[in-house]
Design an enzyme around this catalytic site. Structure first.
Site, PDB file in Angstrom:
ATOM      1  N   ILE A 192      16.641 -37.735  23.618  1.00 10.93           N
ATOM      2  CA  ILE A 192      16.526 -38.058  25.382  1.00 10.93           C
ATOM      3  C   ILE A 192      15.969 -39.693  25.332  1.00 10.93           C
ATOM      4  CG2 ILE A 192      15.055 -37.426  27.467  1.00 10.93           C
ATOM      5  CD1 ILE A 192      15.143 -34.062  25.898  1.00 10.93           C
ATOM      6  N   ASP A 319      16.181 -22.651  24.130  1.00  6.36           N
ATOM      7  CA  ASP A 319      14.930 -23.187  24.532  1.00  6.36           C
ATOM      8  C   ASP A 319      14.093 -22.430  24.029  1.00  6.36           C
ATOM      9  OD1 ASP A 319      16.796 -25.603  23.528  1.00  6.36           O
ATOM     10  OD2 ASP A 319      16.174 -26.191  25.666  1.00  6.36           O
ATOM     11  N   HIS A 451      48.124 -40.736  12.271  1.00  6.42           N
ATOM     12  CA  HIS A 451      47.935 -42.765  12.427  1.00  6.42           C
ATOM     13  C   HIS A 451      48.236 -42.830  14.179  1.00  6.42           C
ATOM     14  CE1 HIS A 451      47.436 -46.040  11.378  1.00  6.42           C
ATOM     15  NE2 HIS A 451      48.747 -46.650  11.667  1.00  6.42           N
TER      16      HIS A 451
END
Ligand code: FAD
Ligand code: AMP
Length: 474
Positions: A192, A319, A451
């Protein structure tokens, strides 16, 4: 009357909203509760990620990148512009519009998938009862066969360095500054700190990042960290390692910070100070005394390997629990829990979760770093390829960085991939797929890569492991 659900999800961040939608898709009667109020005063499901995290930070990184390139790299293309200016208010409004579009999109997805959404605070009590204090003022009671806690995280405050939301700010403040601070101090050289430090540095702030640890990006592969540090220094990001911030005080519209560094104690003065020293699980108002859900010493919700809490039928993800604080980890953990509830297989392998830092160059990795393999005593072989030898990178003006691959010395299974360079965030996906399928570096080397693309650098790094790289010495 108490409304009954098969699954009640508290929190509508990437953990909760994805789990709720997936559960409804599998036929579970699902409720999702989230209290976030958007800038327009309406419900804004999407959690930290959509409102004040992943998405708004990427919006500002993009705006600031255009501004920076216009000043520093477009001249190489023969493009020149006079009087280039940045209107910060317009940049922030653009970011807010993107956030509103995405949070509004989640409300639509809830409707389309028949997830019942409640805008308010959910509190889990005994026997899977959830009381919802709605923003509208009405309180209601819900009961769920199963409960999923997805209450997320907030920025950590350093004791004695309190956020005042003006001078000493967290991620929310740094995503909403009303002008470019002349001097921005950032505590913490983590993801962060680096991303938000880059935004304001590109816009003209003199950014100083103060990091207590001696190593820069210690969690990343050492070669990647070294290369990235060199690029950031070229961008005039002043990263001071071995520098512990001890205190900060605000006076006369400035922040004076006391640091303990190589030269002992010193004072530094900034116009704004961003504290980016990590995030902590948020559980305020989530659990009533009789919920039976236990927290760990660090304040995270304690869970087993299946995300089951200490209370039967109550799960926690994202979290709010152990593991990397990443949006995609949060979402996939939710999907795995819901799959198991629906009688299906659900599993998340932490080793194949990609990490990305959206600086310039971008940094992305998956699996083991070289230092981890050494510590674990794993015999490995490595290959690498610099973007400076990749045609597409040169054509795109992005020669900085490289791809580094690590494979098992005997089986050739890909054990780690580390990329620093343009579009590393996208390039890493191929390596994640290879690792998920327990593929080898030879598999990567045998795959046809278009490519010219940046992905040819991944191909060449794989070939390099086998001493068959074409565009670099072996
Ligand atoms: P959160 O997103 O925090 O959501 C939790 C939600 O639950 C919140 O809306 C909260 O208000 C609500 N809630 C909490 N308690 C209650 C309650 N009792 N009742 C009702 N609602 C409640 N990760 C990435 O993978 N990629 C990135 O690029 C990235 N960039 C980031 C940038 C910044 C600046 C920050 C701060 C974070 C970033 N992250 C990134 C991390 C990512 O945002 C988190 O890992 C992710 O949001 C966690 O999801 P979650 O659902 O567990 O929690
Ligand atoms: P992350 O956890 O990735 O967000 O990174 C936070 C960083 O902040 C870590 O690298 C910590 O070492 C660093 N940090 C924590 N506290 C302090 C402090 N008081 N001074 C300087 N750096 C700190």
């Amino acid at each position: 009357m108490t409304e009954q659900f098969d699954l009640i999800v508290i929190g509508a961040g990437p953990a909760g909203y994805v789990a709720a939608i997936h559960a409804a898709q599998l036929g579970l009667k699902t409720a999702c509760i989230d209290k976030t109020v958007g800038k327009d005063g309406k419900a804004a499901p999407g959690g930290t990620c959509l409102n004040v995290g992943c998405i708004p930070s990427k919006a500002l990184l993009d705006s600031s990148k255009h501004y920076d390139h216009l000043q520093h790299t477009y001249a190489d293309h023969g493009i020149s512009a006079d009087n280039v200016s940045m209107d910060v208010a317009t940049m922030i409004a653009r970011k807010d519009k993107i956030v509103k579009q995405l949070t509004g999109g989640i409300s639509q997805l809830f409707k389309a998938n028949k997830v019942t959404f409640f805008h308010g605070t959910g509190t889990l009590g005994a026997d899977h009862c959830v009381s919802v204090t709605q923003i509208s003022g009405d309180n209601i009671e819900l009961q769920g066969k199963n409960i999923l806690l997805a209450s997320g995280s907030v920025a950590i405050e350093i004791p004695g360095i309190a956020f005042d939301d003006t001078h000493i700010i967290d991620n929310i403040g740094a995503l909403n500054l009303d002008g470019v601070p002349e001097r921005l101090g950032v505590i913490g050289a983590g993801v962060i700190g680096l991303e938000l430090g880059s935004v304001w540095s590109r816009l003209g702030s003199k950014v100083t990042i103060l990091e207590a640890l001696p190593d820069f990006l210690g969690v990343a592969d050492k070669d990647v960290a070294k290369l990235a540090a060199r690029e950031f220094r070229k961008q005039k990001l002043d990263i001071q390692l071995n520098t512990l911030v001890k205190s900060a005080s605000v006076a006369e519209n400035q922040v004076v910070v006391t640091i303990e560094g190589k030269n002992g104690e010193q004072e530094l003065t900034f116009d704004r100070l961003l504290v980016a020293v990590g995030r902590r699980t948020y559980t305020e108002g989530l659990l009533a005394d009789d919920s039976e859900v236990k927290l760990t010493e660090r304040g995270q919700i304690a869970v087993d390997e299946n995300c089951l809490t200490s209370s039967a039928g109550v799960y926690a993800i994202g979290d709010a629990v152990r593991g990397p604080m990443l949006a995609h980890k949060a979402s996939e953990e939710g999907v795995a829990v819901v799959n198991r509830l629906a009688g299906k297989h659900g599993h998340l392998d932490f080793n194949t979760i990609p990490w990305v830092i959206y600086t310039e160059p971008e940094i992305a990795w998956v699996g083991k770093t070289e230092q981890q393999l050494k510590e674990e005593g794993v015999e490995y072989k490595g290959g690498s390829f610099p973007f400076a030898a990749n045609g597409r990178a040169l054509a795109g003006g992005a020669p900085a960085g490289m791809v580094k691959l690590l494979a098992d010395a005997s089986t050739d299974e890909l054990l780690g991939a580390h990329i620093v360079g343009a579009n590393a965030s996208e390039l890493i996906a191929e390596c994640v797929v290879t690792m998920e399928f327990h593929g080898s570096s030879e598999d990567l080397a045998l795959i046809v890569h278009a490519h010219p693309t940046l992905s040819e650098a991944v191909h060449e790094a794989a070939l390099h492991i086998h001493k068959h790289a074409i565009h670099r010495p072996n």
